[in-house]
Enzyme design. Structure first.
Site, PDB file in Angstrom:
ATOM      1  N   CYS A 151       0.829  -1.213   0.000  1.00  0.00           N
ATOM      2  CA  CYS A 151       0.000   0.000   0.000  1.00  0.00           C
ATOM      3  C   CYS A 151       0.863   1.263   0.000  1.00  0.00           C
ATOM      4  O   CYS A 151       0.384   2.344  -0.330  1.00  0.00           O
ATOM      5  CB  CYS A 151      -0.941   0.001   1.192  1.00  0.00           C
ATOM      6  SG  CYS A 151      -0.091  -0.238   2.745  1.00  0.00           S
ATOM      7  N   ASN A 152       2.134   1.123   0.342  1.00  0.00           N
ATOM      8  CA  ASN A 152       2.991   2.310   0.413  1.00  0.00           C
ATOM      9  C   ASN A 152       4.014   2.421  -0.710  1.00  0.00           C
ATOM     10  O   ASN A 152       4.674   3.454  -0.829  1.00  0.00           O
ATOM     11  CB  ASN A 152       3.725   2.354   1.756  1.00  0.00           C
ATOM     12  CG  ASN A 152       2.814   2.854   2.852  1.00  0.00           C
ATOM     13  OD1 ASN A 152       1.964   3.699   2.600  1.00  0.00           O
ATOM     14  ND2 ASN A 152       2.953   2.312   4.038  1.00  0.00           N
ATOM     15  N   ARG A 153       4.184   1.354  -1.486  1.00  0.00           N
ATOM     16  CA  ARG A 153       5.169   1.435  -2.572  1.00  0.00           C
ATOM     17  C   ARG A 153       4.897   0.377  -3.641  1.00  0.00           C
ATOM     18  O   ARG A 153       4.417  -0.713  -3.337  1.00  0.00           O
ATOM     19  CB  ARG A 153       6.592   1.286  -2.033  1.00  0.00           C
ATOM     20  CG  ARG A 153       6.923  -0.054  -1.405  1.00  0.00           C
ATOM     21  CD  ARG A 153       8.342  -0.117  -0.865  1.00  0.00           C
ATOM     22  NE  ARG A 153       8.485   0.774   0.275  1.00  0.00           N
ATOM     23  CZ  ARG A 153       9.275   1.835   0.286  1.00  0.00           C
ATOM     24  NH1 ARG A 153      10.002   2.128  -0.764  1.00  0.00           N
ATOM     25  NH2 ARG A 153       9.353   2.603   1.354  1.00  0.00           N
ATOM     26  N   GLU A 178       9.075  -0.314  10.877  1.00  0.00           N
ATOM     27  CA  GLU A 178       8.024  -1.351  10.854  1.00  0.00           C
ATOM     28  C   GLU A 178       8.595  -2.607  10.189  1.00  0.00           C
ATOM     29  O   GLU A 178       9.453  -2.515   9.308  1.00  0.00           O
ATOM     30  CB  GLU A 178       6.757  -0.828  10.154  1.00  0.00           C
ATOM     31  CG  GLU A 178       6.965  -0.346   8.726  1.00  0.00           C
ATOM     32  CD  GLU A 178       6.629  -1.388   7.701  1.00  0.00           C
ATOM     33  OE1 GLU A 178       6.119  -2.438   8.078  1.00  0.00           O
ATOM     34  OE2 GLU A 178       6.900  -1.143   6.515  1.00  0.00           O
ATOM     35  N   GLN A 215       7.005  -8.737   3.277  1.00  0.00           N
ATOM     36  CA  GLN A 215       6.493  -8.408   1.935  1.00  0.00           C
ATOM     37  C   GLN A 215       7.598  -8.552   0.893  1.00  0.00           C
ATOM     38  O   GLN A 215       7.385  -9.072  -0.201  1.00  0.00           O
ATOM     39  CB  GLN A 215       5.936  -6.980   1.935  1.00  0.00           C
ATOM     40  CG  GLN A 215       4.640  -6.861   2.724  1.00  0.00           C
ATOM     41  CD  GLN A 215       4.298  -5.424   3.086  1.00  0.00           C
ATOM     42  OE1 GLN A 215       5.168  -4.564   3.164  1.00  0.00           O
ATOM     43  NE2 GLN A 215       3.031  -5.175   3.351  1.00  0.00           N
ATOM     44  N   GLY A 252     -19.665   3.585  17.884  1.00  0.00           N
ATOM     45  CA  GLY A 252     -19.448   4.148  16.564  1.00  0.00           C
ATOM     46  C   GLY A 252     -19.047   3.046  15.599  1.00  0.00           C
ATOM     47  O   GLY A 252     -18.576   1.980  16.036  1.00  0.00           O
ATOM     48  N   ALA A 253     -19.255   3.296  14.315  1.00  0.00           N
ATOM     49  CA  ALA A 253     -18.914   2.282  13.309  1.00  0.00           C
ATOM     50  C   ALA A 253     -18.225   2.945  12.115  1.00  0.00           C
ATOM     51  O   ALA A 253     -18.271   2.441  10.998  1.00  0.00           O
ATOM     52  CB  ALA A 253     -20.167   1.540  12.868  1.00  0.00           C
ATOM     53  N   GLY A 254     -17.572   4.064  12.384  1.00  0.00           N
ATOM     54  CA  GLY A 254     -16.904   4.799  11.307  1.00  0.00           C
ATOM     55  C   GLY A 254     -15.535   4.244  10.959  1.00  0.00           C
ATOM     56  O   GLY A 254     -15.140   3.177  11.458  1.00  0.00           O
TER      57      GLY A 254
END
Lengths: 425, 271
Positions: A51-53, A114, A120, A189-191
């Site tokens: 998702c980042n590269r 991380e 990955q 909440g469910a956001g």
């Protein structure tokens, strides 16, 4: 000399929406690898897409360039080639190798240190191996990169501690409860914020019963279906909070939804079970007075941010040490690769010199047997001295092995695929 | 054998000090290398400690024969139990505290000198078991107090939002509470056994049991507090934080019993 090239985009160069649009799924990667090696001008290729590269690692064939690679990628995903052209970066040689090592070590990650990126990268290399697109260079560079990543993580504190708000939520839960899998979770909440926090908690082993309390029940049911939870109306919030172990609240309500006066009496029954409340709402959804109730650990967004910031800072303090490990590894890798690549040329040069020597001694018929022995001894020493002087220079690249061999009329034994590409990247 | 035992008596505190140093480093800068060093040094210290007991025993002075031996046994019990728990939870983040205590206890044991006692003072089996029970009971109280204190530190960090080093390194409140509770239960069991056996030993000596001796009174008070705490936790009338405070208070009482009340006792002074 074999040279690693990288073409890619990351969170440093492209916005999230663009990164999402070009991220390749594991099922698309083999097609991309096939196209890159068949028509993209790469002798070897590996694709990392998270998702980042999204990055292509490889070795260019002579005459190939970035345009060839981009052209080959375009049919795999519409806009991928164009995005890489406009928002991407191109690296080669030591800078590409250094980038690979930094990525695996987590130095180039959005959350520095991380560790998911190492997994990955390992999977990306596995896909390249399965597709048969990893060759001699990638077989050396990727295992070494994974080793460097492990070394950085074990010798520095780069991956220690908590460095994200989501991580802080899990960290707090882990400081209160021994086993997250038995914890009853209630969300208010469910956001999107609640959904993200829940996903992180679930992936950290919090697999216990989940109740989503929300004003709109349909929204709660939808999130419940995704995360294996049940929905409940907002009217029952106090009862659900009192029965929970972990409460995550994040709504856009303007007043407290969980009031101390309602919840505190219900908590008297639970003597030794702590209650962790993570109030991520702004303004806050939980009455701060609940903090004074025994057994309740109430934390708001400021607390979580403070934990994450402290962790981030301590990780940043470790960056110079990690960078030094990466720099050493790049130099070492380059030296070892040069050693390995110079070996056939040194062997060829030695064979040629020994051939000259044999021809010279055998061609002189006037030599007596004792003189022949002496000549062999002296010329043997000369060949040895000559090689001792030339070999280190051939290894470190001061003397190009190909040029030197051409002086002796010997063809370079190295594979033409391993020569430097002439084209621009 | 005495020379060998004396050499070991000097080596054991050094070995535990080296282990504690490794644990201090692992606490401040956790790393795989540091954790391996902790495990190896702890194993070495345990081996020296066991060898010391064997050597002292072979020299004709079993561990229970001297105060030094009792202190060294407490050190081994505290460190040993913690090392077993540590293997179960898979983190060495709190080992520094029990290991430091082992260092203090073994240093104290070495200063008292286990071999100073004459060989003729070797106690009977029942007395030996009484001392062993007391050693294990006090070790249990000590561990309960250590884990209880760590529970209070972590609770304080969470309540007052002090997200510093202790917050990061200490394990969960539930885990610390469980460790403290199990140590307290073990202490209660051994204390009951020791007091019962002490009563029997006192009677078999043919003398009237010294019911009014301050040490007997104080030990019974510790036992009673311990049992009340255990029962209170069991029936959920005592909260984990109260239990943690109770463990700390109990160990302070036990320490007072050994260091202060001892001086006023006619029964059997420890030192």
């Amino acid at each position: 000399m074999m040279e690693l090239v990288i073409l890619g985009l990351s969170h440093h160069t492209a916005p999230l929406a663009l990164r999402e649009s070009v991220a390749l799924s594991p099922s698309e990667v083999p097609t991309a690898l096939d196209r890159l090696t068949s028509m993209g001008g790469l002798a070897e290729a590996c694709v990392l897409s998270t998702c980042n590269r999204t990055e292509v690692y490889g070795r260019l064939l002579p005459g190939a360039d970035a345009a060839t690679m981009l052209g080959a990628l375009e049919p795999v995903r519409a806009g991928l080639g164009d995005s890489l052209r406009r928002h991407g970066y191109r690296l080669r040689g030591d800078s590409a190798l250094g980038h690979l090592f930094r990525v695996v070590a987590g130095l180039d990650s959005l959350v520095v240190g991380e560790h998911q990126i190492a997994g990955q990268m390992s999977r990306a290399y596995g896909l390249a191996c399965s597709a048969g697109t990893a060759g001699p260079l990638l077989h050396k560079a990727f295992p070494r990169a994974l080793q460097v990543g492990r070394r950085v993580r074990s010798e520095t504190q780069l991956s220690r501690g908590i460095a994200s708000v989501a991580g802080a939520a899990v960290g707090l839960a882990g400081r209160v409860f021994r086993d997250l899998s038995t914890c009853r979770i209630v969300t208010i909440g469910a956001g999107a914020t609640v959904a993200t926090a829940l996903r992180v908690l679930r992936s950290s082993g919090a697999s216990g019963p989940l109740t989503i309390v929300n004003r709109t029940l349909a929204k709660a049911q939808a999130l419940g279906a995704e995360l294996d939870g049940s929905a409940a109306p907002l009217a029952d919030v106090a009862r659900h909070v009192a029965a929970a172990d972990i409460v995550v609240a994040a709504t856009d309500a303007q007043a407290h939804l969980v009031r101390a006066a309602e919840v505190a009496p219900l908590l008297r029954g639970r003597r030794d079970r702590p209650l962790l409340i993570l109030d991520l709402g702004v303004p806050r959804d939980v009455d701060p007075l609940l903090r004074d109730v025994r057994g309740v650990y109430l934390h708001d967004l400021d607390d979580l941010t403070a934990i994450a910031e402290r962790g981030r800072q301590s990780r940043l303090d470790e960056v110079p040490k990690a960078e030094a490990i990466v720099a050493t590894a790049v130099t070492e890798f380059r030296r070892r690769t040069a050693d390995l690549q110079a070996k056939p040329a040194i062997r060829a040069l030695l064979d040629e010199l020994l051939k000259f020597r044999r021809e010279a001694i055998e061609g002189d018929r006037d030599l007596s047997p004792s003189e022949r022995v002496a000549a062999e001894r002296v010329t043997g020493r000369m060949v040895d001295k000559l090689l001792r002087r030339l070999a280190p220079r051939m290894k470190d690249g001061t003397v190009a092995p190909r040029d030197l061999l051409s002086v002796f009329g010997v063809e370079s034994p190295s594979n033409p695929d391993e020569q430097s590409p002439e084209g621009d990247l | 054998m005495e020379t060998f035992a004396r050499a070991l008596q000097a080596i054991v505190p050094v070995a535990w000090t080296a282990t504690a140093a490794a644990y201090v480093v692992a606490f401040y800068r956790p790393s795989a290398v540091g954790e391996r060093a902790c495990a190896r040094l702890a194993a070495l210290a345990i081996a020296f400690h066991v060898a010391l007991f064997a050597a002292v025993g072979l020299a004709g002075r079993p561990m229970v024969a001297s105060a030094g031996g009792a202190l060294a046994s407490m050190g081994l019990a505290v460190a040993g139990v913690h090392l077993v728990l540590e293997r179960r939870i898979g983190t060495r983040s709190i080992g520094v505290f029990p290991i430091m205590i082992a260092v203090v206890l073994t240093l104290a044991a070495a200063s008292v000198d286990m071999l100073r006692w004459p060989t003729t003072d070797v106690p009977q089996w029942s007395t030996g078991l009484h001392v062993l029970g007391a050693v294990l009971a006090y070790s249990g109280l000590l561990l309960a107090a250590v884990y209880g204190a760590l529970f209070l530190v972590q609770r304080d960090a969470l309540r007052k939002r002090r997200f510093g080093l202790f917050f990061e390194r200490l394990p969960s409140l539930e885990l610390l509470d469980q460790f403290s509770w199990h140590s307290l239960v073990a202490a209660a069991v051994f204390l009951t056994f020791t007091i019962g056996l002490g009563h029997r030993v006192g009677r078999t000596d043919g003398l009237e049991f010294p019911y009014h001796d301050p040490k007997v009174w104080f030990t019974n008070l510790i036992w009673l507090t311990c049992v009340v705490l255990v029962v209170g936790r069991r029936v959920r009338r005592v909260r984990p934080a109260t239990s943690a405070w109770g463990c700390v208070v109990l160990f302070t009482l036990a320490l007072g019993n050994m260091l202060i009340v001892d001086h006023f006792s006619q029964v059997h002074p420890t030192f």
